[in-house]
Design a protein around this motif. Structure first.
Motif, PDB file in Angstrom:
ATOM      1  N   ILE A 126      50.617 -40.801  65.068  1.00 30.88           N
ATOM      2  CA  ILE A 126      51.904 -40.467  65.664  1.00 30.88           C
ATOM      3  C   ILE A 126      52.237 -41.616  66.600  1.00 30.88           C
ATOM      4  O   ILE A 126      51.601 -41.789  67.645  1.00 30.88           O
ATOM      5  N   PHE A 127      53.208 -42.422  66.209  1.00 35.30           N
ATOM      6  CA  PHE A 127      53.529 -43.681  66.869  1.00 35.30           C
ATOM      7  C   PHE A 127      54.800 -43.521  67.686  1.00 35.30           C
ATOM      8  O   PHE A 127      55.835 -43.118  67.159  1.00 35.30           O
ATOM      9  N   ALA A 128      54.728 -43.825  68.972  1.00 43.73           N
ATOM     10  CA  ALA A 128      55.868 -43.659  69.876  1.00 43.73           C
ATOM     11  C   ALA A 128      56.567 -44.990  70.107  1.00 43.73           C
ATOM     12  O   ALA A 128      55.923 -45.999  70.383  1.00 43.73           O
ATOM     13  N   VAL A 129      57.892 -44.980  69.999  1.00 39.73           N
ATOM     14  CA  VAL A 129      58.717 -46.122  70.398  1.00 39.73           C
ATOM     15  C   VAL A 129      59.303 -45.766  71.753  1.00 39.73           C
ATOM     16  O   VAL A 129      60.112 -44.840  71.871  1.00 39.73           O
ATOM     17  N   MET A 130      58.873 -46.492  72.784  1.00 40.71           N
ATOM     18  CA  MET A 130      59.183 -46.139  74.168  1.00 40.71           C
ATOM     19  C   MET A 130      60.027 -47.219  74.835  1.00 40.71           C
ATOM     20  O   MET A 130      60.112 -48.347  74.365  1.00 40.71           O
ATOM     21  N   GLY A 131      60.603 -46.860  75.963  1.00 38.41           N
ATOM     22  CA  GLY A 131      61.382 -47.795  76.757  1.00 38.41           C
ATOM     23  C   GLY A 131      62.573 -47.107  77.384  1.00 38.41           C
ATOM     24  O   GLY A 131      62.948 -45.994  76.995  1.00 38.41           O
ATOM     25  N   GLY A 132      63.179 -47.763  78.365  1.00 34.95           N
ATOM     26  CA  GLY A 132      64.322 -47.196  79.047  1.00 34.95           C
ATOM     27  C   GLY A 132      65.576 -47.182  78.190  1.00 34.95           C
ATOM     28  O   GLY A 132      65.614 -47.726  77.085  1.00 34.95           O
ATOM     29  N   ILE A 145      51.311 -35.812  72.268  1.00 33.36           N
ATOM     30  CA  ILE A 145      51.129 -35.927  70.819  1.00 33.36           C
ATOM     31  C   ILE A 145      50.938 -37.347  70.298  1.00 33.36           C
ATOM     32  O   ILE A 145      50.359 -37.524  69.223  1.00 33.36           O
ATOM     33  N   ALA A 146      51.395 -38.370  71.002  1.00 31.92           N
ATOM     34  CA  ALA A 146      51.369 -39.726  70.437  1.00 31.92           C
ATOM     35  C   ALA A 146      50.015 -40.388  70.652  1.00 31.92           C
ATOM     36  O   ALA A 146      49.448 -40.323  71.744  1.00 31.92           O
ATOM     37  N   PRO A 179      50.523 -43.773  74.702  1.00 29.41           N
ATOM     38  CA  PRO A 179      51.213 -43.519  75.968  1.00 29.41           C
ATOM     39  C   PRO A 179      50.271 -43.131  77.101  1.00 29.41           C
ATOM     40  O   PRO A 179      50.450 -43.573  78.244  1.00 29.41           O
ATOM     41  N   ARG A 180      49.273 -42.309  76.822  1.00 27.83           N
ATOM     42  CA  ARG A 180      48.329 -41.913  77.869  1.00 27.83           C
ATOM     43  C   ARG A 180      47.587 -43.124  78.424  1.00 27.83           C
ATOM     44  O   ARG A 180      47.352 -43.229  79.634  1.00 27.83           O
ATOM     45  N   ASP A 181      47.195 -44.048  77.537  1.00 28.27           N
ATOM     46  CA  ASP A 181      46.477 -45.242  77.984  1.00 28.27           C
ATOM     47  C   ASP A 181      47.387 -46.151  78.801  1.00 28.27           C
ATOM     48  O   ASP A 181      46.953 -46.747  79.804  1.00 28.27           O
TER      49      ASP A 181
END
Length: 260
Positions: free
Chosen positions: A35-41, A210-211, A230-232
């Motif tokens: 489960i791959f998250a694309v993150m950012g503002g 989940i990611a 994300p947790r790391d």
């Protein structure tokens, strides 16, 4: 399922609108079953990257490899064939308001298979049952809640049994309890169907829950500046912009480390 298998590779991707660069130097591998998250503002290009990955926006440069195939180097027919491996849940669920929930879920099956109506109806019942929505099969989208519309959108996304799912802000607009239920459903999709999932989101509780991998896009440098679960990133990343995002801080300015 081989968890070390790379299912999608993004290589040196550049996304732009005319002279305006949205993101550049974007590279990452998407492992099967992750489960791959694309993150950012806001405004960093998360949804733009998603659109490029699902075939809605041609990148300015770089490659998106699906398996061993360069997606954007293929002709229209081959890209359409590859797209059958994808399931997409848009931010608003994007259900057709003039069709029942069941008709919405049936649409991909009617468009891309030759199955008879009674078989399609049974498959629709199964897909809706998987997301706990079988009772809504004959209801209109206006007759169900926002969380139920998201689940109906998920049922439609898995109608053709795709092995790659793309979710654009799946928890947006949902209350915390409904959002947590949706997170559990996404984990069930991953575990029960063996699906690989890409999530565009800024909802931190969902990302942490989940990611297991992800990339952080920076709106100032127009480049990825961090990569990992994300947790790391929350616990160990020392880049100020990432720390600010992961810990809900404000007024963090770019440092020399992350400028241009």
């Amino acid at each position: 399922m081989n968890p070390s298998e790379t299912i999608i590779s993004v290589r040196d991707l550049r996304l732009s609108f005319g002279p305006k660069i949205i993101q550049q130097n974007v590279s990452f591998d998407l492992k099967r079953g992750s489960i791959f998250a694309v993150m950012g503002g806001s405004g960093c290009g998360k949804s733009t990257l998603l659109k490029s990955m699902i075939g809605l926006l041609r990148p300015t440069a770089g490659q998106i490899l699906v398996g061993q195939e360069d997606y954007w180097a293929q002709n229209d027919k081959r890209r359409t064939d590859i797209n059958h491996r994808f399931g997409v849940l848009f931010q608003s669920a994007a259900l057709w308001s003039s069709m029942t929930v069941g008709e919405n879920v049936a649409l991909p099956l009617e468009m891309f298979t030759t199955l008879p109506p009674h078989v399609i109806r049974r498959l629709v019942e199964l897909k809706l049952g998987f997301v706990g929505m079988e009772q809504a099969i004959d209801l209109m989208p206006s007759e169900i809640s926002g969380g139920m519309r998201k689940r109906a959108g998920l049922a439609r996304a898995i109608a053709l049994d795709p092995d790659i799912l793309f979710f654009d802000e799946p928890s947006a607009g949902l209350d915390p309890i409904t959002s947590a239920r949706l997170d559990n459903l996404i984990l069930t999709l991953r575990d029960g169907l063996g699906a690989t999932i890409v999530i565009v989101s800024h909802e931190l509780p969902s990302l942490f829950a989940i990611a297991d991998d992800g990339i952080f896009l920076d709106a100032v440098t127009h480049k990825p500046i961090a990569h990992g679960a994300p947790r790391d990133l929350r616990d160990h990343c020392t880049i100020p912009e990432v720390m600010a995002f992961m810990n809900r801080q404000a007024d963090i300015s770019p440092t020399d480390e992350t400028k241009g």
